[in-house]
Scaffold this motif. Structure first.
Motif, PDB file in Angstrom:
ATOM      1  N   LYS A 155      44.329  35.083  40.908  1.00 54.50           N
ATOM      2  CA  LYS A 155      45.359  34.794  41.908  1.00 54.50           C
ATOM      3  C   LYS A 155      46.706  34.549  41.223  1.00 54.50           C
ATOM      4  O   LYS A 155      47.743  35.082  41.646  1.00 54.50           O
ATOM      5  N   GLU A 156      46.698  33.777  40.159  1.00 54.07           N
ATOM      6  CA  GLU A 156      47.942  33.507  39.434  1.00 54.07           C
ATOM      7  C   GLU A 156      48.520  34.804  38.856  1.00 54.07           C
ATOM      8  O   GLU A 156      49.727  35.034  38.909  1.00 54.07           O
ATOM      9  N   TYR A 178      49.745  42.637  46.554  1.00 56.56           N
ATOM     10  CA  TYR A 178      49.265  42.100  47.822  1.00 56.56           C
ATOM     11  C   TYR A 178      47.785  42.421  48.026  1.00 56.56           C
ATOM     12  O   TYR A 178      47.005  41.569  48.474  1.00 56.56           O
ATOM     13  N   LEU A 179      47.387  43.655  47.682  1.00 59.60           N
ATOM     14  CA  LEU A 179      45.982  44.024  47.828  1.00 59.60           C
ATOM     15  C   LEU A 179      45.087  43.158  46.941  1.00 59.60           C
ATOM     16  O   LEU A 179      43.966  42.808  47.329  1.00 59.60           O
ATOM     17  N   GLY A 180      45.585  42.845  45.753  1.00 59.23           N
ATOM     18  CA  GLY A 180      44.821  41.953  44.886  1.00 59.23           C
ATOM     19  C   GLY A 180      44.624  40.590  45.519  1.00 59.23           C
ATOM     20  O   GLY A 180      43.523  40.014  45.471  1.00 59.23           O
ATOM     21  N   LEU A 181      45.683  40.068  46.144  1.00 60.81           N
ATOM     22  CA  LEU A 181      45.569  38.772  46.814  1.00 60.81           C
ATOM     23  C   LEU A 181      44.668  38.847  48.035  1.00 60.81           C
ATOM     24  O   LEU A 181      43.982  37.873  48.370  1.00 60.81           O
ATOM     25  N   ARG A 183      41.950  40.496  48.289  1.00 66.71           N
ATOM     26  CA  ARG A 183      40.576  40.360  47.792  1.00 66.71           C
ATOM     27  C   ARG A 183      40.271  38.927  47.376  1.00 66.71           C
ATOM     28  O   ARG A 183      39.237  38.362  47.746  1.00 66.71           O
ATOM     29  N   VAL A 184      41.190  38.327  46.609  1.00 68.46           N
ATOM     30  CA  VAL A 184      40.956  36.979  46.098  1.00 68.46           C
ATOM     31  C   VAL A 184      40.893  35.962  47.241  1.00 68.46           C
ATOM     32  O   VAL A 184      39.996  35.102  47.280  1.00 68.46           O
ATOM     33  N   LEU A 185      41.828  36.065  48.174  1.00 66.41           N
ATOM     34  CA  LEU A 185      41.890  35.089  49.254  1.00 66.41           C
ATOM     35  C   LEU A 185      40.743  35.261  50.240  1.00 66.41           C
ATOM     36  O   LEU A 185      40.223  34.273  50.777  1.00 66.41           O
ATOM     37  N   SER A 211      49.676  56.033  49.179  1.00 64.64           N
ATOM     38  CA  SER A 211      48.366  55.454  49.502  1.00 64.64           C
ATOM     39  C   SER A 211      47.940  54.565  48.343  1.00 64.64           C
ATOM     40  O   SER A 211      48.406  54.753  47.206  1.00 64.64           O
ATOM     41  N   PRO A 212      47.057  53.608  48.590  1.00 70.25           N
ATOM     42  CA  PRO A 212      46.595  52.756  47.478  1.00 70.25           C
ATOM     43  C   PRO A 212      45.900  53.572  46.399  1.00 70.25           C
ATOM     44  O   PRO A 212      45.181  54.517  46.701  1.00 70.25           O
ATOM     45  N   TRP A 213      46.135  53.223  45.149  1.00 70.28           N
ATOM     46  CA  TRP A 213      45.376  53.884  44.084  1.00 70.28           C
ATOM     47  C   TRP A 213      44.153  53.069  43.695  1.00 70.28           C
ATOM     48  O   TRP A 213      43.332  53.514  42.923  1.00 70.28           O
ATOM     49  N   TRP A 214      44.019  51.872  44.254  1.00 69.96           N
ATOM     50  CA  TRP A 214      42.746  51.159  44.223  1.00 69.96           C
ATOM     51  C   TRP A 214      42.664  50.290  45.467  1.00 69.96           C
ATOM     52  O   TRP A 214      43.689  49.845  45.979  1.00 69.96           O
ATOM     53  N   PRO A 215      41.458  50.109  45.991  1.00 65.01           N
ATOM     54  CA  PRO A 215      41.292  49.411  47.263  1.00 65.01           C
ATOM     55  C   PRO A 215      41.345  47.902  47.134  1.00 65.01           C
ATOM     56  O   PRO A 215      41.233  47.355  46.035  1.00 65.01           O
ATOM     57  N   ALA A 216      41.486  47.242  48.263  1.00 65.37           N
ATOM     58  CA  ALA A 216      41.515  45.777  48.282  1.00 65.37           C
ATOM     59  C   ALA A 216      40.137  45.196  48.073  1.00 65.37           C
ATOM     60  O   ALA A 216      39.990  44.071  47.643  1.00 65.37           O
ATOM     61  N   SER A 217      39.120  45.917  48.386  1.00 63.48           N
ATOM     62  CA  SER A 217      37.753  45.391  48.250  1.00 63.48           C
ATOM     63  C   SER A 217      36.813  46.517  47.921  1.00 63.48           C
ATOM     64  O   SER A 217      37.200  47.676  47.927  1.00 63.48           O
TER      65      SER A 217
END
Length: 217
Positions: A155-156, A178-181, A183-185, A211-217
């Protein structure tokens, strides 16, 4: 630029244009469109002995293979791109080669190696003041931390990448932060914040046509 280069009598122009096209498509989330073109580009680069560009071509092919879901195939190209760049002693954007290599290792599930390469990319980017690469490398390192179960660290890292991406005006990096957050949240149970960040990412993708080059989940 690619159309103009294809009409040029200079093969080096075609090599450069196709490589740049690969980078653009890789970041637009359409990496699979240029795999064959980049493979041909490397052959042309070697045939014409345009060795100064070979590291860029190998690394870019590795990038698009990674983002097309073929990380295992990408790794030899990513590693060779780094090795060639070190052989030529070209320092500009050497950090980028390491960042893409780290991403390939991450997608291949080799998390400890990915963490080491991402840290090298961050260190090199800071030395050369390549802030866009630094922001991207922070993203990769945060993803690695998330994969290792170090969610607070992840998250950090995403927040650090987001702050830098916003400062330098890099919306696609922001979107992936944002996509990383998301997943974490979502994993921590904060569904409201997760949905909010997903909406912010989707807005950027809509505005940019990427488009995303990697998904949120």
């Amino acid at each position: 630029a690619v159309i103009a280069a294809e009409a040029s009598e200079f093969p080096q122009a075609r090599v450069i244009a196709r490589t740049i096209e690969g980078v653009v498509l890789g970041y637009a989330g359409r990496a699979s469109m240029c795999v064959a073109s980049l493979e041909a580009t490397i052959e042309l680069c070697e045939k014409t002995r345009f060795f100064v560009w070979l590291a860029a071509a190998f690394s870019t092919l590795g990038l698009v293979l990674t983002r097309a879901g073929m990380a295992a195939s990408a790794l030899p190209h990513l590693e060779r791109g780094v090795a060639l760049n070190e052989k030529t002693r070209i320092r500009a954007y050497h950090s980028q080669r390491y960042s893409w290599w780290a991403e390939g290792l991450l997608r291949a599930g080799r998390l400890d190696e990915a963490a080491a390469r991402a840290q090298t990319a961050i260190d090199l980017a800071r030395q050369m003041h390549e802030r866009g690469v630094e922001a991207e490398s922070l993203l990769v390192r945060a993803q690695v931390a998330d994969g290792l179960g170090r969610h607070a660290e992840a998250k950090e890292g995403f927040e650090q990448s987001l702050a830098l991406s916003a400062e330098i005006g890099a919306p696609l990096l922001q979107a992936h932060g944002y996509l990383g957050l998301v997943r974490v949240l979502a994993g921590s149970g904060d569904q409201s914040a997760s949905r909010r960040y997903r909406g912010m990412a989707e807005t950027i993708f809509k505005e940019t046509g990427a488009s995303p080059w990697w998904p949120a989940s």
